[in-house]
Design a protein around this motif. Structure first.
Motif, short mmCIF file in Angstrom:
data_model
loop_
_atom_site.label_atom_id
_atom_site.label_comp_id
_atom_site.label_asym_id
_atom_site.label_seq_id
_atom_site.Cartn_x
_atom_site.Cartn_y
_atom_site.Cartn_z
N LEU A 126 -10.98 29.76 0.80
CA LEU A 126 -10.43 31.26 0.91
C LEU A 126 -8.85 31.21 0.52
O LEU A 126 -8.52 32.07 -0.23
CB LEU A 126 -10.29 31.83 2.38
CG LEU A 126 -10.23 33.16 2.42
CD1 LEU A 126 -11.21 33.88 1.52
CD2 LEU A 126 -10.49 33.47 3.92
N LYS A 127 -8.26 30.09 0.87
CA LYS A 127 -6.60 29.92 0.66
C LYS A 127 -6.56 30.12 -0.93
O LYS A 127 -5.84 30.60 -1.65
CB LYS A 127 -6.08 29.02 1.31
CG LYS A 127 -4.37 28.83 0.97
CD LYS A 127 -4.05 27.59 1.43
CE LYS A 127 -2.59 27.55 0.95
NZ LYS A 127 -2.38 27.15 -0.48
N LYS A 132 -5.11 32.10 -6.02
CA LYS A 132 -5.14 32.20 -7.44
C LYS A 132 -5.67 33.56 -8.17
O LYS A 132 -5.26 34.06 -9.15
CB LYS A 132 -6.54 31.26 -7.76
CG LYS A 132 -6.58 30.95 -9.52
CD LYS A 132 -7.58 29.86 -9.80
CE LYS A 132 -7.91 29.76 -11.14
NZ LYS A 132 -8.58 28.69 -11.58
N TYR A 133 -6.47 34.41 -7.56
CA TYR A 133 -6.73 35.51 -8.14
C TYR A 133 -6.26 36.83 -7.56
O TYR A 133 -6.16 37.84 -8.04
CB TYR A 133 -8.63 35.81 -7.76
CG TYR A 133 -9.17 34.65 -8.59
CD1 TYR A 133 -9.10 34.79 -9.94
CD2 TYR A 133 -9.94 33.57 -8.07
CE1 TYR A 133 -9.75 33.81 -10.67
CE2 TYR A 133 -10.44 32.69 -8.82
CZ TYR A 133 -10.46 32.70 -10.10
OH TYR A 133 -11.30 31.81 -10.93
N ASP A 141 4.71 28.98 -4.98
CA ASP A 141 5.62 29.22 -6.25
C ASP A 141 6.98 28.69 -6.30
O ASP A 141 7.49 28.21 -7.24
CB ASP A 141 5.64 30.68 -6.55
CG ASP A 141 5.51 31.08 -7.83
OD1 ASP A 141 5.07 30.32 -8.71
OD2 ASP A 141 5.81 32.35 -8.13
N SER A 142 7.62 28.67 -4.99
CA SER A 142 9.19 28.23 -5.00
C SER A 142 9.07 26.71 -5.31
O SER A 142 10.18 26.30 -5.80
CB SER A 142 9.74 28.68 -3.77
OG SER A 142 9.39 27.88 -2.67
N TYR A 143 8.02 26.07 -4.72
CA TYR A 143 8.09 24.56 -4.86
C TYR A 143 7.76 24.27 -6.60
O TYR A 143 8.19 23.22 -6.81
CB TYR A 143 7.27 24.04 -4.15
CG TYR A 143 7.51 24.10 -2.46
CD1 TYR A 143 8.64 23.73 -2.17
CD2 TYR A 143 6.64 24.28 -1.60
CE1 TYR A 143 9.21 23.78 -0.65
CE2 TYR A 143 6.95 24.70 -0.27
CZ TYR A 143 8.28 24.20 0.29
OH TYR A 143 8.51 24.43 1.48
#
Length: 192
Positions: A126-127, A132-133, A141-143
């Motif tokens: 689920l995560k 992704k979608y 995203d910051s990493y």
């Protein structure tokens, strides 16, 4: 469950000419310490050939961000046909290495969600699906942007180091060239 995301894939830096291998490794160590990476050497080998020495070093520095996330910058450094030469730079004789340098960069974001809420396969799926979608989690995203900027910083400083070894060409204008250029300009102005 662990997840490895390749952010930078085979970014190459190639240099041919004189250099100091000590300077290269000092710069790499300085940048890694400055950016908070723990240096790890995966492999190192040296071969002596008729053309010169050949070195191969694989570094895998790691920056641990959380208990389940780390950033890894892989560097594969190859020195080929390396010989020692004495060069004069700014009227000072110094010993340099002459040969080819080939550095390949990879940037990885590695997560290990062991003991986390995503240990359950359904939650993990689920995560991943939401990430992704539907909505990209800013934390992930910051990493990605951090490993990208760290690798780009290392690449840029090494490129500057290699550029410092290349002699700067001085544009010396000879008197004959100035006179010839002025004659052309004067004849153009008289004709018009």
């Amino acid at each position: 469950m662990s997840e490895n995301t390749l952010v930078i894939n085979n970014r190459e830096l190639v240099y041919k000419g004189i250099f100091r291998s000590e300077d290269i490794f000092q710069l790499i160590n300085k940048v890694l310490a400055e950016r908070g990476y723990n240096k790890s050497e995966k492999r190192s080998e040296e071969i002596n050939t008729e053309e010169g020495r050949k070195f191969y070093v694989e570094l895998r520095p790691v920056k641990v961000k959380t208990s389940y996330l780390k950033l890894e910058m892989r560097m594969r450094i190859t020195f080929d046909a390396v010989t020692s030469v004495v060069e004069e730079k700014q009227e000072v004789k110094s010993r340099y290495d002459l040969g080819d340098v080939h550095i390949i960069f990879d940037g990885w974001v590695k997560t290990d969600y062991k003991e986390r809420w995503t240990q359950n396969p359904y939650s993990y799926f689920l995560k991943g699906w939401i990430n992704k979608y539907i909505y990209k989690l800013k934390l992930d995203d910051s990493y990605v942007s951090e490993i990208f900027s760290d690798t780009a910083y290392m690449y840029g400083l090494l490129r500057l180091l290699f550029d410092s070894y290349v002699p700067k060409e001085k544009n010396i204008v000879r008197e004959k060239d100035v006179v010839a250029h002025m004659e052309k300009e004067i004849t153009k102005s008289w004709e018009s």
